[in-house]
Design a protein around this motif. Structure first.
Motif, PDB file in Angstrom:
ATOM      1  N   LEU A 176      -9.964  52.558  -2.080  1.00  0.00           N
ATOM      2  CA  LEU A 176     -11.178  52.324  -1.313  1.00  0.00           C
ATOM      3  C   LEU A 176     -11.328  50.868  -1.237  1.00  0.00           C
ATOM      4  O   LEU A 176     -11.772  49.949  -0.100  1.00  0.00           O
ATOM      5  CB  LEU A 176     -12.587  52.348  -1.405  1.00  0.00           C
ATOM      6  CG  LEU A 176     -12.089  54.067  -1.640  1.00  0.00           C
ATOM      7  CD1 LEU A 176     -13.937  54.852  -2.606  1.00  0.00           C
ATOM      8  CD2 LEU A 176     -13.420  54.752  -0.343  1.00  0.00           C
ATOM      9  N   VAL A 177     -10.948  49.419  -2.455  1.00  0.00           N
ATOM     10  CA  VAL A 177     -10.942  48.317  -2.377  1.00  0.00           C
ATOM     11  C   VAL A 177     -10.171  47.879  -1.393  1.00  0.00           C
ATOM     12  O   VAL A 177     -10.343  47.207  -1.223  1.00  0.00           O
ATOM     13  CB  VAL A 177     -10.726  47.778  -4.154  1.00  0.00           C
ATOM     14  CG1 VAL A 177     -10.372  46.164  -3.492  1.00  0.00           C
ATOM     15  CG2 VAL A 177     -11.573  48.656  -4.838  1.00  0.00           C
ATOM     16  N   CYS A 218      -9.106  44.662   3.817  1.00  0.00           N
ATOM     17  CA  CYS A 218      -8.775  44.555   4.944  1.00  0.00           C
ATOM     18  C   CYS A 218     -10.003  44.539   6.134  1.00  0.00           C
ATOM     19  O   CYS A 218      -9.910  43.672   6.700  1.00  0.00           O
ATOM     20  CB  CYS A 218      -8.242  45.822   5.860  1.00  0.00           C
ATOM     21  SG  CYS A 218      -6.359  45.955   4.794  1.00  0.00           S
ATOM     22  N   GLY A 219     -10.954  45.616   5.906  1.00  0.00           N
ATOM     23  CA  GLY A 219     -11.994  45.809   7.007  1.00  0.00           C
ATOM     24  C   GLY A 219     -12.304  43.605   6.192  1.00  0.00           C
ATOM     25  O   GLY A 219     -12.740  42.539   7.630  1.00  0.00           O
ATOM     26  N   LEU A 220     -12.409  43.168   5.633  1.00  0.00           N
ATOM     27  CA  LEU A 220     -12.952  41.725   5.511  1.00  0.00           C
ATOM     28  C   LEU A 220     -12.221  41.253   6.365  1.00  0.00           C
ATOM     29  O   LEU A 220     -12.887  40.117   7.188  1.00  0.00           O
ATOM     30  CB  LEU A 220     -13.391  41.329   4.166  1.00  0.00           C
ATOM     31  CG  LEU A 220     -14.830  41.845   3.281  1.00  0.00           C
ATOM     32  CD1 LEU A 220     -14.623  41.721   2.051  1.00  0.00           C
ATOM     33  CD2 LEU A 220     -15.951  42.140   3.580  1.00  0.00           C
ATOM     34  N   GLY A 221     -10.969  41.115   5.652  1.00  0.00           N
ATOM     35  CA  GLY A 221      -9.900  39.778   6.715  1.00  0.00           C
ATOM     36  C   GLY A 221     -10.173  40.444   8.414  1.00  0.00           C
ATOM     37  O   GLY A 221     -10.478  39.009   8.896  1.00  0.00           O
ATOM     38  N   LEU A 262     -12.329  37.812  13.529  1.00  0.00           N
ATOM     39  CA  LEU A 262     -12.220  38.010  15.108  1.00  0.00           C
ATOM     40  C   LEU A 262     -13.774  37.016  14.519  1.00  0.00           C
ATOM     41  O   LEU A 262     -14.132  36.312  15.759  1.00  0.00           O
ATOM     42  CB  LEU A 262     -13.494  39.561  15.198  1.00  0.00           C
ATOM     43  CG  LEU A 262     -12.232  40.267  15.273  1.00  0.00           C
ATOM     44  CD1 LEU A 262     -12.713  41.801  15.046  1.00  0.00           C
ATOM     45  CD2 LEU A 262     -11.593  40.541  16.355  1.00  0.00           C
ATOM     46  N   ALA A 263     -14.524  36.227  13.558  1.00  0.00           N
ATOM     47  CA  ALA A 263     -15.366  35.331  13.485  1.00  0.00           C
ATOM     48  C   ALA A 263     -14.473  33.978  13.958  1.00  0.00           C
ATOM     49  O   ALA A 263     -15.385  33.230  14.512  1.00  0.00           O
ATOM     50  CB  ALA A 263     -15.982  35.414  12.444  1.00  0.00           C
TER      51      ALA A 263
END
Length: 352
Positions: A104-105, A110-113, A118-119
């Motif tokens: 999960l961590v 990965c989601g934060l990266g 994208l930002a």
């Protein structure tokens, strides 16, 4: 420290340490009958780090008298044995929980990266220009096409070439004195012999010229423009001129004022001439000494007068203004030039 027991039921009986001399409970003959040696016997204190094994089923009174926390130096074993299978299953459960948490961590990182990437991409400025098929391409500055009279139809004028009584080429420089100007539709008035015939044959329909005195007063010059059909005819005239002058088959005429001001030297004294093509125009200049003396081909003063009249005034000045002020398509190539010499006598044309 001394422990005091109120009755035998409250006493805590110890299991003898293995290998000790005390008999085990329930083993051997019963004790002899008789009074107890002492009402309050001193209990045997266990040694530090002695492993105390309670009875399998201690009496309720004994369990109640057991202290909540062991005294310093004593370790009590658990009365509930541990099942090995339970221990193994518990270890596997913890491994599964820890592994799931790690996954999960990792997914969260990965989601934060991906979100940060994208930002950054959304904030990056767009440097690629948008394609606009219907947009007109940028055009260079509008210039007059001087290569032909078809695209440069306005005739020359004396005022365009020599607008005043003085001709000043640069700030701080002494001006040339304009003595006389002339504009004619017959190019033959400015030349003789084969030179005049060549100009007429190649389509020359106009000549604008003037006679000037140099700033020092030592030289006289007749200079102007021949208006030919196109660039090709102007270049053919340029290439043929030197041969005609060297073979004494014609010459350029100087323009006199008709007054007694010494301009007659333009028709009688040996002269130095130069010419240059730009577009469909042939620029020329004829220079003589004001005193009528012979000139030399390497005379620096005469070369300066030729350069001032042909390159600076006529090409960079008059023709450049004409090219910049009309509806033109493209600039003409760099002009070409030539020079030669001629005598004041129409029948005698010395070479360089």
């Amino acid at each position: 420290m001394v422990y005091r027991y109120e009755s035998d039921e409250d006493a805590f009986e110890e299991y003898p340490e293995p290998g000790s001399d005390l008999p085990a409970l329930g083993a051997g003959p019963p004790p002899a009958a008789g009074p107890s040696p002492s009402r309050f016997p001193a209990p045997s204190l266990p040694r530090p780090n002695q492993l105390m094994l309670p009875s399998t089923q201690p009496p309720p009174a004994a369990r109640a008298a057991t202290p909540a926390s062991p005294p310093l130096g004593q370790v009590y074993t658990s009365a509930q044995p541990v099942d090995p299978s339970t221990r193994r299953s518990g270890g596997r459960l913890w491994q599964a929980v820890v592994g799931g948490a790690a996954v999960l961590v990792l997914l969260a990182l990965c989601g934060l990266g991906a979100a940060a990437l994208l930002a950054d991409r959304n904030q990056e400025p767009q440097t690629t220009p948008t394609l606009q098929p219907n947009a007109a391409a940028p055009t260079p500055a509008q210039r007059q096409d001087l290569d032909s009279r078809d695209t440069d139809q306005a005739p020359l004028t004396a005022k365009e070439l020599f607008p005043g009584k003085e001709l000043k080429l640069a700030d701080g420089q002494t001006a040339y004195q304009v003595l006389k100007t002339q504009s004619s539709g017959s190019c033959a008035v400015a030349a003789t012999g084969e030179v005049a015939d060549l100009l007429v044959r190649l389509g020359c329909n106009q000549v604008v010229r003037a006679t000037l005195r140099s700033p020092s007063g030592d030289h006289l010059v007749t200079t102007g423009l021949f208006n030919l059909t196109d660039k090709v005819s102007a270049e053919r005239t340029r290439d043929r001129l030197r041969q005609l002058l060297d073979e004494r088959q014609g010459r350029f005429r100087g323009l006199t004022t008709g007054d007694d001001d010494g301009t007659d030297a333009l028709t009688s004294a040996p002269a130095r001439v130069g010419w240059q093509v730009r577009g469909h125009y042939l620029a020329y200049a004829l220079v003589v000494r004001a005193d009528g003396a012979a000139v030399k081909s390497g005379d620096a003063k005469i070369r300066e007068v030729l350069f001032d009249m042909i390159e600076v005034h006529l090409s960079r000045g008059v023709l450049q203004r004409r090219a910049d002020t009309a509806m033109a398509v493209q600039p003409t190539p760099a002009p070409t030039e030539g020079s030669g010499s001629q005598s004041g006598d129409d029948d005698e044309l010395p070479g360089d």
